[in-house]
Design a protein around this motif. Structure first.
Motif, PDB file in Angstrom:
ATOM      1  N   TRP A  56       0.862  -1.178   0.000  1.00 53.05           N
ATOM      2  CA  TRP A  56       0.000   0.000   0.000  1.00 53.05           C
ATOM      3  C   TRP A  56       0.895   1.224   0.000  1.00 53.05           C
ATOM      4  N   GLN A  57       0.685   2.089  -0.974  1.00 52.65           N
ATOM      5  CA  GLN A  57       1.494   3.292  -1.093  1.00 52.65           C
ATOM      6  C   GLN A  57       1.193   4.220   0.077  1.00 52.65           C
ATOM      7  N   ARG A  58       2.259   4.671   0.740  1.00 52.34           N
ATOM      8  CA  ARG A  58       2.124   5.473   1.962  1.00 52.34           C
ATOM      9  C   ARG A  58       1.172   6.656   1.814  1.00 52.34           C
ATOM     10  N   ALA A  62      -2.286   7.261   3.836  1.00 53.08           N
ATOM     11  CA  ALA A  62      -2.411   8.439   4.695  1.00 53.08           C
ATOM     12  C   ALA A  62      -3.595   9.308   4.280  1.00 53.08           C
ATOM     13  N   ASP A  63      -3.779   9.496   2.970  1.00 55.61           N
ATOM     14  CA  ASP A  63      -4.882  10.324   2.473  1.00 55.61           C
ATOM     15  C   ASP A  63      -6.236   9.673   2.724  1.00 55.61           C
ATOM     16  N   ASN A  64      -6.362   8.375   2.432  1.00 57.73           N
ATOM     17  CA  ASN A  64      -7.649   7.693   2.553  1.00 57.73           C
ATOM     18  C   ASN A  64      -8.088   7.473   3.991  1.00 57.73           C
ATOM     19  N   ALA A  69       0.456   9.605  10.299  1.00 59.14           N
ATOM     20  CA  ALA A  69       1.564   8.750  10.755  1.00 59.14           C
ATOM     21  C   ALA A  69       2.005   7.771   9.681  1.00 59.14           C
ATOM     22  N   ALA A  70       1.135   7.435   8.740  1.00 57.52           N
ATOM     23  CA  ALA A  70       1.492   6.487   7.671  1.00 57.52           C
ATOM     24  C   ALA A  70       2.554   7.058   6.743  1.00 57.52           C
TER      25      ALA A  70
END
Length: 146
Positions: A56-58, A62-64, A69-70
């Protein structure tokens, strides 16, 4: 016969948080020989002999999830447990919350057709408990490998 309810101990997925999912797919598929199970925007899954290996792309994570913190380099893994139903998610969420586990948010529906909840361990490793609401989204030009 009584069926045992799933808990977080019934590990189903390990997710590596990556900077560039396309680059990582190329590595795992073309260099290591993993068979692609599913591709989506910022996300990929591979078949293994046991648990699902996901990438999973960071920034997508983080956005979704509204989870800044991701984006940190120290957060590199997410462990996931696929549950049989949304009711199982709610039950496990209640059980873990009562045990003092802090969740990012209550269980919710997400755009990728999952009902899920997310929490972290004391060292910041991300955990997901999820249930597919329908078929997971798959990019149209990619079919799951047999």
């Amino acid at each position: 016969m009584t069926t045992k309810s799933k808990t977080v101990a019934d590990l189903s997925d390990v997710c590596l948080l990556v900077e560039d999912v396309a680059r990582s797919v190329e590595f795992y598929r073309d260099r290591l020989g993993f068979a692609v199970k599913r591709l989506d925007t910022g996300f990929a899954e591979f078949w293994t002999g046991g648990v699902i290996l996901a990438l999973w792309q960071r920034d997508d994570l983080a956005d979704n999830l509204d989870l800044p913190a991701a984006r940190r380099a120290g957060t590199s893994t997410m462990v996931a447990v696929r549950m049989d139903s949304a009711a199982d998610i709610d039950r496990e969420y209640a059980r873990l919350s009562a045990a003092g586990v802090g969740f990012h948010a209550p269980p919710a529906d997400y755009a990728w057709n999952a009902y899920a909840a997310y929490f972290g361990d004391p060292d910041g490793h991300l955990w997901e408990i999820y249930h597919w609401r329908g078929a997971p989204r798959t990019l149209p030009d990619e079919a799951p490998s047999p």
